[in-house]
Motif scaffolding. Structure first.
Motif, PDB file in Angstrom:
ATOM      1  N   ILE A   1     -12.993   3.295   0.610  1.00  0.00           N
ATOM      2  CA  ILE A   1     -13.552   3.330  -0.751  1.00  0.00           C
ATOM      3  C   ILE A   1     -12.439   2.951  -1.718  1.00  0.00           C
ATOM      4  N   SER A   2     -12.774   2.137  -2.692  1.00  0.00           N
ATOM      5  CA  SER A   2     -11.762   1.616  -3.616  1.00  0.00           C
ATOM      6  C   SER A   2     -11.915   2.211  -5.008  1.00  0.00           C
ATOM      7  N   HIS A   3     -10.774   2.369  -5.669  1.00  0.00           N
ATOM      8  CA  HIS A   3     -10.769   2.668  -7.095  1.00  0.00           C
ATOM      9  C   HIS A   3      -9.807   1.698  -7.775  1.00  0.00           C
ATOM     10  N   LEU A   4      -9.702   1.778  -9.100  1.00  0.00           N
ATOM     11  CA  LEU A   4      -8.822   0.887  -9.852  1.00  0.00           C
ATOM     12  C   LEU A   4      -7.634   1.688 -10.377  1.00  0.00           C
ATOM     13  N   ARG A   5      -6.445   1.123 -10.221  1.00  0.00           N
ATOM     14  CA  ARG A   5      -5.205   1.833 -10.574  1.00  0.00           C
ATOM     15  C   ARG A   5      -4.290   0.886 -11.337  1.00  0.00           C
ATOM     16  N   ILE A   6      -3.593   1.417 -12.314  1.00  0.00           N
ATOM     17  CA  ILE A   6      -2.705   0.588 -13.127  1.00  0.00           C
ATOM     18  C   ILE A   6      -1.283   0.596 -12.566  1.00  0.00           C
ATOM     19  N   ALA A   7      -0.658  -0.591 -12.520  1.00  0.00           N
ATOM     20  CA  ALA A   7       0.780  -0.746 -12.284  1.00  0.00           C
ATOM     21  C   ALA A   7       1.358  -1.402 -13.531  1.00  0.00           C
TER      22      ALA A   7
ATOM     23  N   PRO B   1       0.807  -1.229   0.000  1.00  0.00           N
ATOM     24  CA  PRO B   1       0.000   0.000   0.000  1.00  0.00           C
ATOM     25  C   PRO B   1       0.840   1.280   0.000  1.00  0.00           C
ATOM     26  N   GLY B   2       1.973   1.248   0.711  1.00  0.00           N
ATOM     27  CA  GLY B   2       2.816   2.445   0.778  1.00  0.00           C
ATOM     28  C   GLY B   2       3.399   2.861  -0.559  1.00  0.00           C
ATOM     29  N   ASP B   3       3.396   1.944  -1.532  1.00  0.00           N
ATOM     30  CA  ASP B   3       3.894   2.281  -2.877  1.00  0.00           C
ATOM     31  C   ASP B   3       2.899   3.125  -3.669  1.00  0.00           C
ATOM     32  N   VAL B   4       1.650   3.141  -3.228  1.00  0.00           N
ATOM     33  CA  VAL B   4       0.585   3.748  -4.029  1.00  0.00           C
ATOM     34  C   VAL B   4       0.240   5.123  -3.480  1.00  0.00           C
ATOM     35  N   LYS B   5       0.265   6.111  -4.368  1.00  0.00           N
ATOM     36  CA  LYS B   5      -0.086   7.470  -3.961  1.00  0.00           C
ATOM     37  C   LYS B   5      -1.600   7.568  -3.783  1.00  0.00           C
TER      38      LYS B   5
ATOM     39  N   ILE C   1       3.365  -5.648 -18.947  1.00  0.00           N
ATOM     40  CA  ILE C   1       2.410  -6.405 -18.138  1.00  0.00           C
ATOM     41  C   ILE C   1       1.696  -5.388 -17.250  1.00  0.00           C
ATOM     42  N   LEU C   2       0.382  -5.343 -17.368  1.00  0.00           N
ATOM     43  CA  LEU C   2      -0.398  -4.378 -16.582  1.00  0.00           C
ATOM     44  C   LEU C   2      -1.130  -5.098 -15.458  1.00  0.00           C
ATOM     45  N   LEU C   3      -1.049  -4.509 -14.275  1.00  0.00           N
ATOM     46  CA  LEU C   3      -1.928  -4.909 -13.181  1.00  0.00           C
ATOM     47  C   LEU C   3      -2.945  -3.791 -12.999  1.00  0.00           C
ATOM     48  N   LEU C   4      -4.211  -4.123 -13.077  1.00  0.00           N
ATOM     49  CA  LEU C   4      -5.252  -3.143 -12.750  1.00  0.00           C
ATOM     50  C   LEU C   4      -5.680  -3.468 -11.318  1.00  0.00           C
TER      51      LEU C   4
ATOM     52  N   GLY D   1       7.457  -8.143 -15.244  1.00  0.00           N
ATOM     53  CA  GLY D   1       6.546  -8.851 -14.343  1.00  0.00           C
ATOM     54  C   GLY D   1       7.015  -8.848 -12.901  1.00  0.00           C
ATOM     55  N   ARG D   2       8.122  -8.154 -12.608  1.00  0.00           N
ATOM     56  CA  ARG D   2       8.670  -8.127 -11.240  1.00  0.00           C
ATOM     57  C   ARG D   2       8.754  -6.705 -10.699  1.00  0.00           C
ATOM     58  N   ASN D   3       9.167  -5.808 -11.568  1.00  0.00           N
ATOM     59  CA  ASN D   3       9.342  -4.416 -11.143  1.00  0.00           C
ATOM     60  C   ASN D   3       8.205  -3.584 -11.749  1.00  0.00           C
ATOM     61  N   PHE D   4       7.371  -3.025 -10.875  1.00  0.00           N
ATOM     62  CA  PHE D   4       6.191  -2.312 -11.349  1.00  0.00           C
ATOM     63  C   PHE D   4       6.289  -0.819 -11.051  1.00  0.00           C
ATOM     64  N   ILE D   5       5.849  -0.032 -12.006  1.00  0.00           N
ATOM     65  CA  ILE D   5       5.706   1.414 -11.802  1.00  0.00           C
ATOM     66  C   ILE D   5       4.216   1.700 -11.719  1.00  0.00           C
ATOM     67  N   ILE D   6       3.823   2.376 -10.665  1.00  0.00           N
ATOM     68  CA  ILE D   6       2.399   2.578 -10.391  1.00  0.00           C
ATOM     69  C   ILE D   6       1.964   3.948 -10.882  1.00  0.00           C
ATOM     70  N   ASP D   7       0.870   3.988 -11.633  1.00  0.00           N
ATOM     71  CA  ASP D   7       0.336   5.267 -12.124  1.00  0.00           C
ATOM     72  C   ASP D   7       0.063   6.202 -10.951  1.00  0.00           C
ATOM     73  N   GLU D   8       0.243   7.479 -11.205  1.00  0.00           N
ATOM     74  CA  GLU D   8      -0.024   8.502 -10.182  1.00  0.00           C
ATOM     75  C   GLU D   8      -1.526   8.675  -9.924  1.00  0.00           C
ATOM     76  N   ARG D   9      -2.310   8.439 -10.975  1.00  0.00           N
ATOM     77  CA  ARG D   9      -3.743   8.725 -10.898  1.00  0.00           C
ATOM     78  C   ARG D   9      -4.546   7.441 -11.098  1.00  0.00           C
ATOM     79  N   PRO D  10      -5.775   7.419 -10.567  1.00  0.00           N
ATOM     80  CA  PRO D  10      -6.637   6.248 -10.800  1.00  0.00           C
ATOM     81  C   PRO D  10      -6.955   6.060 -12.285  1.00  0.00           C
ATOM     82  N   ALA D  11      -7.205   4.804 -12.658  1.00  0.00           N
ATOM     83  CA  ALA D  11      -7.675   4.495 -14.015  1.00  0.00           C
ATOM     84  C   ALA D  11      -9.200   4.581 -14.057  1.00  0.00           C
ATOM     85  N   ILE D  12      -9.848   3.891 -13.142  1.00  0.00           N
ATOM     86  CA  ILE D  12     -11.310   3.951 -13.023  1.00  0.00           C
ATOM     87  C   ILE D  12     -11.635   4.332 -11.587  1.00  0.00           C
TER      88      ILE D  12
END
Lengths: 263, 263
Positions: free
Chosen positions: A103-109, A14-18, A41-44, A114-125
Motif C-alpha cells: 500500500i502506498s502513501h505520499l511523503r515529502i523529501a 527505500p531504506g532511507d524512508v521510515k 526543492i520538494l519531492l512528493l 536538489g541533491r541532498n534530501f531530508i525525508i519527512d518522518e511522517r506521510p504527507a497524504i
C-alpha cells in the motif's frame, strides 16, 4: 541540450524512508511529483510499504473495508486456498477480486540543492478514503497562483482513479475528490489556463477497444473535466510500443508545450 | 405494479428500417432512448448496419481514417490473413487493433399511441467525428427545460466513449463533445439538478482492477464531470453477476429516484 546523470544516483532508496508503522517495511520510494517551494526543492514521493510475509501466504494491506477511518487492515490469504491466484509479485486475485501486496502513501523529501534530501518522518497524504483503500500513488504537482494542485492515483477494489488535493503550504492538504473515473492515471495538469479553461493530459485504459493512450481534457474548475480528445498512443516497434502516459507537468517553451512522457 | 408485455412485440424489427445507403443491410434496431415530445412519443433508436460479406472475408465499415467528412469506408480483411483474428460475430482484431463488423447511427421512430411507430427515412445523428469512426450507439434523452440532452456512445479505434448532443426540436442536433473518456457507456443524466449540480450515472470499465460497475458523477454544465463515486457493481450468483449499467433516465418518485438498470 545534454543531460548528465548524477554520480550519486539514486538520490533516495527505500531504506532511507521510515515506514509509517513499525511492522511495515518500505519496498519502493519512487514516482515523485517535484516542485520548487519557497527556497526548497520538494519531492512528493510515492512510498510503497508492506508487512513481512511467509512462503505460504500473501497479505494485502488495505483500508478497513467497512470503516476506512479505522486505518489499514492486513488481509491474509493462504497460497493453498483454491480461490487464490498469483498475478505477479505486486498483484493477486482472490475470489475473482484483485488485490495489491503493498500500500502506498505520499511523503515529502526536501532539499536546498536538489541533491541532498531530508525525508519527512511522517506521510504527507495517507490513504483514508474508500477510493484509496489500496493506496495513493504517483502524484504530480501543478502550481496555479499561490495554490499547489496535487493529482494522484487513488486505487481501490473498484478501480484505479485519479484524485485531486490542494495545498498552499505542503502541510495541510485538502482533498477535492476523484476527478477521473477508472481506469485513469498519469494525469498532468498544465500550469496555466489555455483558451480560458484548465487543461490536462490523462491516460485512460479501456478493456474492450483501445490502448493505453494519452488524452486531453479541459475543465472550468479543475474538478470537473470534459471535451476529451485522443492525443497519441504507443508506437509499434518502438520503445513506447506497449503503453504511454504523461510524466512531468507540461513545460512552456518558445516552441510550445513540452510534455515528458513515459513508455 | 404489474407490467404486461404488448402482444404485438416487437414494435420495430430491423426490416422496418431503411438502411442509410443501398449497399447496407440493417441488422439491429435497438437500445432506443425514449421521450415524449409535443404530442408524440419518440424513440431514438440505435440502428446497426453492415455491408454484405462473403465466407472468406470480413468488412469493418468505418469513417474514412484520414478525413471523417468523406463518410464510411469499407475496410476489408481476408480471413486467411495471419493478422486477422475473429473475436465474435460483431468484433474482429487485425494487426492488434479491434474493429466492429457493423456501424451504428441514431434514427427516430415516432408514435402517437406508443404502439404504432413511423420510422424516419434518414438518420438523426450519423457518425461524423473521429471519435465516432466505428459508430454512435445507445442514446439516452434527458429533458432539462426546453432542451433535450442526448448522451450516446461514440466508438472509435481509440475506445468506447460517451458523447453529448443537444436539441430543441429533434431536427437539428448540436454536438457538445466527449464527456466521458474510455471505457465508458450507459450514462443516464438525471432530469433535474441535485444540490445545485447536474448528476448522472455512468459505467466505466477498467482493464486492471475493478468491474463493470455503476458510478455517480456531478457537473456544473453537463460538459465537464467530476466527483466520481462508486455506486454499485454486479452481484455474484445473481442475474446481474457479470456487468451492470444504467438503462433509463432516472425517474423521480415519492420514495426517491428510481433507476432501471441492465445486467
Amino acid at each position: 541540450m545534454s543531460i548528465i546523470r548524477f554520480d550519486e544516483n539514486p538520490l533516495i532508496v527505500p531504506g532511507d524512508v521510515k515506514p509509517s508503522r513499525s511492522d511495515f517495511e518500505v519496498v519502493c520510494a519512487f514516482n515523485a511529483g517535484c516542485i520548487r517551494f519557497n527556497d526548497e526543492i520538494l519531492l512528493l514521493m510515492r512510498v510503497a510499504e508492506r508487512p513481512p510475509i511467509g512462503p505460504d501466504y500473501v497479505i494485502a494491506p488495505i483500508l478497513h473495508p467497512e470503516d476506512p477511518s479505522q486505518g489499514i487492515d492486513l488481509f491474509r490469504v493462504d497460497r493453498s486456498n483454491p480461490a487464490f491466484e498469483e498475478i505477479d509479485s505486486r498483484l493477486f486475485s482472490y475470489k475473482g477480486k484483485t488485490y495489491l501486496t503493498s500500500i502506498s502513501h505520499l511523503r515529502i523529501a526536501r532539499s536546498r540543492d536538489g541533491r541532498n534530501f531530508i525525508i519527512d518522518e511522517r506521510p504527507a497524504i495517507f490513504p483514508e478514503m474508500r477510493d484509496e483503500e489500496y493506496g495513493v500513488e504517483d502524484p504530480r504537482i501543478t502550481q496555479l497562483g499561490d495554490k499547489y494542485y496535487i493529482n494522484y492515483t487513488a486505487v481501490s477494489g473498484n478501480g484505479i482513479t485519479t484524485a485531486l488535493a490542494v495545498t498552499k503550504d505542503f502541510v495541510r492538504f485538502e482533498r477535492r475528490g476523484v476527478i477521473f473515473a477508472p481506469e485513469n492515471r498519469d494525469v498532468t495538469i498544465f500550469p496555466e489556463k489555455i483558451g480560458g479553461r484548465y487543461v490536462c493530459y490523462h491516460r485512460p485504459v479501456a478493456k474492450l477497444i483501445g490502448g493505453a493512450d494519452i488524452w486531453l481534457a479541459g475543465s472550468p474548475d479543475l474538478i470537473n473535466w470534459g471535451n476529451h480528445q485522443h492525443v497519441c498512443g504507443p508506437r509499434s516497434g518502438m520503445w513506447d510500443e506497449y503503453k504511454i502516459g504523461g510524466g512531468a507537468v507540461p513545460i512552456k517553451t518558445e516552441k510550445g508545450w513540452l510534455e515528458i512522457y513515459h513508455g
